[in-house]
Motif scaffolding. Structure first.
Motif, short mmCIF file in Angstrom:
data_model
loop_
_atom_site.label_atom_id
_atom_site.label_comp_id
_atom_site.label_asym_id
_atom_site.label_seq_id
_atom_site.Cartn_x
_atom_site.Cartn_y
_atom_site.Cartn_z
N SER A 14 0.64 -1.20 -0.06
CA SER A 14 0.10 0.00 0.04
C SER A 14 0.78 1.26 0.05
O SER A 14 0.29 2.12 -0.28
CB SER A 14 -0.76 -0.16 1.24
N ALA A 15 2.21 1.09 0.29
CA ALA A 15 3.10 2.33 0.51
C ALA A 15 3.39 2.74 -1.18
O ALA A 15 3.97 3.79 -1.44
CB ALA A 15 4.27 1.91 1.15
N PHE A 16 3.18 1.71 -2.11
CA PHE A 16 3.63 1.98 -3.20
C PHE A 16 2.34 2.25 -4.28
O PHE A 16 2.52 2.59 -5.30
CB PHE A 16 4.31 0.78 -3.93
N GLY A 17 1.25 1.98 -3.91
CA GLY A 17 0.16 2.04 -4.83
C GLY A 17 -1.09 1.76 -4.27
O GLY A 17 -1.36 0.82 -3.26
N LYS A 18 -2.22 1.57 -5.06
CA LYS A 18 -3.56 0.82 -4.52
C LYS A 18 -3.34 -0.40 -4.55
O LYS A 18 -2.85 -1.17 -5.64
CB LYS A 18 -4.60 1.25 -5.66
N THR A 19 -3.86 -1.22 -3.23
CA THR A 19 -3.72 -2.46 -3.45
C THR A 19 -4.85 -3.11 -2.74
O THR A 19 -5.66 -2.68 -2.05
CB THR A 19 -2.46 -2.42 -2.08
N LEU A 20 -5.23 -4.22 -3.47
CA LEU A 20 -6.17 -5.17 -2.99
C LEU A 20 -5.67 -6.35 -2.10
O LEU A 20 -4.33 -6.86 -2.42
CB LEU A 20 -6.94 -5.86 -4.38
N LYS A 21 -6.40 -6.61 -1.14
CA LYS A 21 -6.13 -7.88 -0.12
C LYS A 21 -7.16 -8.84 -0.27
O LYS A 21 -8.41 -8.24 -0.30
CB LYS A 21 -5.55 -7.33 0.99
N THR A 22 -6.77 -10.04 0.34
CA THR A 22 -7.87 -11.00 0.71
C THR A 22 -8.52 -10.21 2.03
O THR A 22 -7.76 -9.99 3.05
CB THR A 22 -7.38 -12.15 0.86
N GLU A 23 -9.92 -10.34 2.30
CA GLU A 23 -10.46 -9.81 3.25
C GLU A 23 -10.58 -11.26 4.22
O GLU A 23 -11.20 -12.17 3.97
CB GLU A 23 -11.87 -9.23 3.00
N GLY A 24 -10.54 -10.98 5.63
CA GLY A 24 -10.75 -12.03 6.42
C GLY A 24 -9.86 -13.46 6.11
O GLY A 24 -8.67 -13.20 5.82
N ASN A 25 -10.46 -14.22 6.02
CA ASN A 25 -9.73 -15.60 5.81
C ASN A 25 -10.34 -16.21 4.43
O ASN A 25 -10.21 -17.46 4.33
CB ASN A 25 -9.83 -16.72 6.85
N GLN A 26 -10.66 -15.32 3.56
CA GLN A 26 -11.27 -15.86 2.28
C GLN A 26 -10.12 -16.52 1.36
O GLN A 26 -9.82 -16.04 0.29
CB GLN A 26 -11.81 -14.71 1.53
N ASN A 27 -9.73 -17.59 1.79
CA ASN A 27 -8.45 -18.22 1.11
C ASN A 27 -8.89 -19.61 0.61
O ASN A 27 -7.95 -20.55 0.20
CB ASN A 27 -7.45 -18.46 2.20
N ASN A 28 -10.17 -19.90 0.06
CA ASN A 28 -10.46 -21.21 -0.63
C ASN A 28 -11.13 -21.13 -1.80
O ASN A 28 -10.79 -19.82 -2.48
CB ASN A 28 -11.49 -22.09 0.38
N ASP A 29 -11.59 -22.24 -2.24
CA ASP A 29 -11.98 -21.98 -3.72
C ASP A 29 -13.15 -21.00 -3.99
O ASP A 29 -13.52 -20.65 -5.16
CB ASP A 29 -12.67 -23.52 -4.17
N ILE A 30 -13.90 -20.62 -2.91
CA ILE A 30 -14.91 -19.53 -3.08
C ILE A 30 -13.97 -18.14 -2.77
O ILE A 30 -14.25 -17.12 -3.36
CB ILE A 30 -16.15 -19.71 -2.23
N GLY A 31 -13.54 -18.13 -1.71
CA GLY A 31 -12.85 -16.95 -1.27
C GLY A 31 -11.69 -16.44 -2.11
O GLY A 31 -11.75 -15.07 -2.40
N VAL A 32 -10.80 -17.24 -2.68
CA VAL A 32 -10.11 -16.74 -3.67
C VAL A 32 -10.60 -15.92 -4.86
O VAL A 32 -10.15 -14.83 -5.30
CB VAL A 32 -8.79 -17.74 -3.72
N PRO A 33 -11.51 -16.59 -5.42
CA PRO A 33 -12.17 -15.85 -6.56
C PRO A 33 -13.08 -14.69 -6.44
O PRO A 33 -12.73 -13.85 -6.90
CB PRO A 33 -13.31 -17.09 -7.13
#
Length: 451
Positions: free
Chosen positions: A122-141
Motif C-alpha cells: 500500500s506504500a507504493f499504490g492502490k492495493t487489493l487484499k484478501t478480506e478475513g480468511n477468504q482463502n479457499n475455492d470461493i474466497g480466492v475467486p
C-alpha cells in the motif's frame, strides 16, 4: 467487480451470449440484475433451492450442478463442481488485469503475513487484499473479482486442506511472487505427513517467480525447492538467510529490529506487534516485496503501518486486565508463538485460557500435550483448558507445576475465569475458532468495570 461479457467470463464452462455481467454471487441475498449466481450444495442449505428466485431477480446465468426448475436451459450452466467453476470464472476475469501480486500460504501466520504484505504494498499504490480468511475455492475467486483497472498491487491468501488445492488457486490468481510462512502440523488429518504438506504448499507459484521461504523452519531448508522457482530465504537464527532480523527487542507495545538484506543492505524496522513470530511475518512480506523490485528502504519503513485484524494477537485492556485476544484459530505452532507473547508482557501474573485445537488428526494428543508443556515454559501461573482434547494439555501443564484446570462447558470456563483473574493480570485467550472463546470473552467483559 468491473463489467465483463458473459461469454468471456464463462469461457470454458459454456457458450454464453455477450451480455454484460456485473457480479458473481454465491449468496442469494446478494443477487442483483446482471449477475451470475453460483449454486453450492451444502449440508444445511442448498443454493439450488434459491436458483429460480435468483433468475427471477435478474441473474443472467445460473451455475448449477443439475437442471433447476424455473431456470431456462440456455441460462443454466451445468458443472460437476461449483468450486472449480468459480476458479475458472475468476481465472478468466483475472486475465483482464496486470497487478503485481503476492500469494501467501503456510501452516501458520498466513493472515498476519498477508496484512504485512498489504501494509508494504500500500506504500507504493492502490492495493487489493484478501478480506478475513477468504482463502479457499470461493474466497480466492471472490477476492479476484474485486480487481479493477486501477489496482496496482494485490496480496492473496491461499489455504488448503488437500493436495492440489494450492495449484488450482495459483493457476487462478497467477501471483508474481509467493511466500511460504512455515510448514507445521495443520491439516495432518487430510495430508498425513508434514512432507506431504510441504509438497502441496510448493504448488504456489508459476515458473520463474520469487518465493520467500522461512530459513528457520525445521523442514523448509531441507526441502528440494524446484529449480523453476527463485527462493529468497528469511529468518532470524539462520546466519545464511538472504533477509535476516537482528537486534530484536519485543514488548507489549511492539517490536523493533534491524533487517540485514544481502542484496539491498541494512534497515531499521518497527512493527506494532508483540512476539517473535510476527517478526518472521514481517520479514516474509519485506522479502517478497523487495524481490518484486520495490524499494527496500520504503518496504522496511512501511512495516510499521501494519494493523491487526479480528481477534488475532489483539492486545486490549479491560477492567485493569490485559487480554491477548487470539480466538480466531489455533494449532501447536501458533499456540507456542502466542505463549511467547504472553511471556514477554510485563504483568506480574499470567493466565492462559486455551481451548481445543482441531484438524490435527493423529497428532492431536501430542500437540495438546506439548502445548501444556509450553504453558509451563512460558511461566504461566494458571491454565484454564477448555474442551475434550485439552485434557492432555491440562495434565501436561499440571505435571510441570502449573495450576491447571480442565473444563468441559462454557459455564465452567467462566467460573474459573472469575475465580483466577484479577486486575493487573495478563490473560491469553486462544483456541480453534469453533470453540467460541470470543463469545465467552465478550460475556466476561460485561462483568468488568467499564471505562
Amino acid at each position: 467487480m468491473q463489467t465483463i461479457p458473459a461469454n468471456q467470463l464463462l469461457a470454458g464452462l459454456t457458450l454464453a451470449e455477450p451480455v454484460t455481467i456485473r457480479a458473481v454471487v454465491t449468496d442469494s441475498r446478494k443477487v442483483e440484475p446482471g449477475c451470475v449466481f453460483v449454486c453450492f450444495p451444502g449440508e444445511r442449505v442448498d443454493g439450488h433451492d434459491y436458483a429460480a428466485g435468483a433468475y427471477r431477480s435478474g441473474a443472467e446465468y445460473i451455475v448449477a450442478n443439475h437442471p433447476v426448475e424455473g431456470v431456462p436451459a440456455d441460462r443454466t450452466v451445468i458443472v460437476p463442481d461449483s468450486g472449480k467453476a468459480m476458479i475458472r470464472m475468476a481465472s478468466n476475469y483475472r486475465m483482464l488485469f496486470n497487478p503485481r501480486m503476492i500469494g501467501v500460504t503456510g501452516s501458520v501466520g498466513k493472515t498476519t503475513t498477508k496484512e504485512f504484505c498489504y501494509a508494504v504494498l500500500s506504500a507504493f499504490g492502490k492495493t487489493l487484499k484478501t478480506e478475513g480468511n477468504q482463502n479457499n475455492d470461493i474466497g480466492v475467486p471472490n477476492t479476484l473479482f474485486r480487481l479493477t483497472d486501477d489496482t496496482e498491487y494485490a496480496v492473496v491468501e491461499m489455504g488448503m486442506d488437500h493436495a492440489g488445492e494450492i495449484e488450482r488457486l495459483t493457476r487462478c490468481a497467477r501471483p508474481s511472487a509467493g511466500i511460504i510462512t512455515m510448514i507445521g502440523v495443520s491439516h495432518l488429518e487430510n495430508l498425513g505427513t508434514r512432507e506431504n504438506i510441504l509438497k502441496a504448499k510448493l504448488e504456489i507459484l508459476p515458473d520463474g517467480a520469487p518465493l520467500a521461504l522461512n530459513a528457520d523452519n525445521d523442514l523448509l531448508p531441507t526441502a528440494s525447492i524446484p529449480s523453476r522457482l527463485r527462493p529468497v530465504w528469511f529468518g532470524i537464527d539462520a546466519a545464511n538467510a538472504d533477509v535476516r532480523a537482528v537486534d530484536v527487542v519485543t514488548g507489549a507495545n511492539g517490536t523493533t529490529f534491524k533487517i540485514i538484506d544481502t542484496q539491498y543492505g541494512t534497515f531499521d524496522a518497527a512493527i506494532p506487534t508483540a512476539g517473535i513470530h510476527t517478526v518472521y511475518d514481517a520479514l516474509a512480506a519485506y522479502a517478497a516485496a523487495t524481490r518484486l523490485g520495490l524499494d527496500a528502504a520504503r518496504c522496511a519503513a512501511a512495516l510499521a503501518t501494519y494493523r491487526t485484524t479480528g481477534m488475532r494477537q489483539h492486545i486490549v485492556e479491560k477492567g485493569g486486565i490485559t487480554f491477548i485476544e487470539d480466538c480466531y484459530n489455533a494449532n501447536p505452532d501458533s499456540m507456542k508463538a502466542a505463549l511467547s507473547v504472553l511471556k514477554a508482557l510485563p504483568n506480574a501474573r499470567k493466565i492462559a485460557l486455551l481451548g481445543d485445537m482441531l484438524e490435527l488428526g493423529g497428532a492431536s494428543e501430542e500437540g495438546h500435550r506439548h502445548t501444556g508443556e509450553w504453558v509451563a515454559d512460558a511461566g504461566v501461573d494458571a491454565l484454564i483448558a477448555y474442551g475434550p482434547r485439552s485434557a492432555a494439555m491440562a495434565e501436561a501443564a499440571k505435571a510441570r507445576g502449573v495450576a491447571a484446570v480442565h473444563c468441559q462447558t462454557a459455564e465452567e470456563v467462566l467460573q474459573y475465569v472469575r475465580q483466577f483473574v484479577r486486575p493487573g493480570d495478563a490473560v491469553l485467550v486462544k483456541a480453534s475458532h469453533s470453540m467460541g472463546l470470543e463469545h465467552l470473552l465478550q460475556e466476561y467483559y460485561k462483568e468488568l468495570p467499564q471505562g
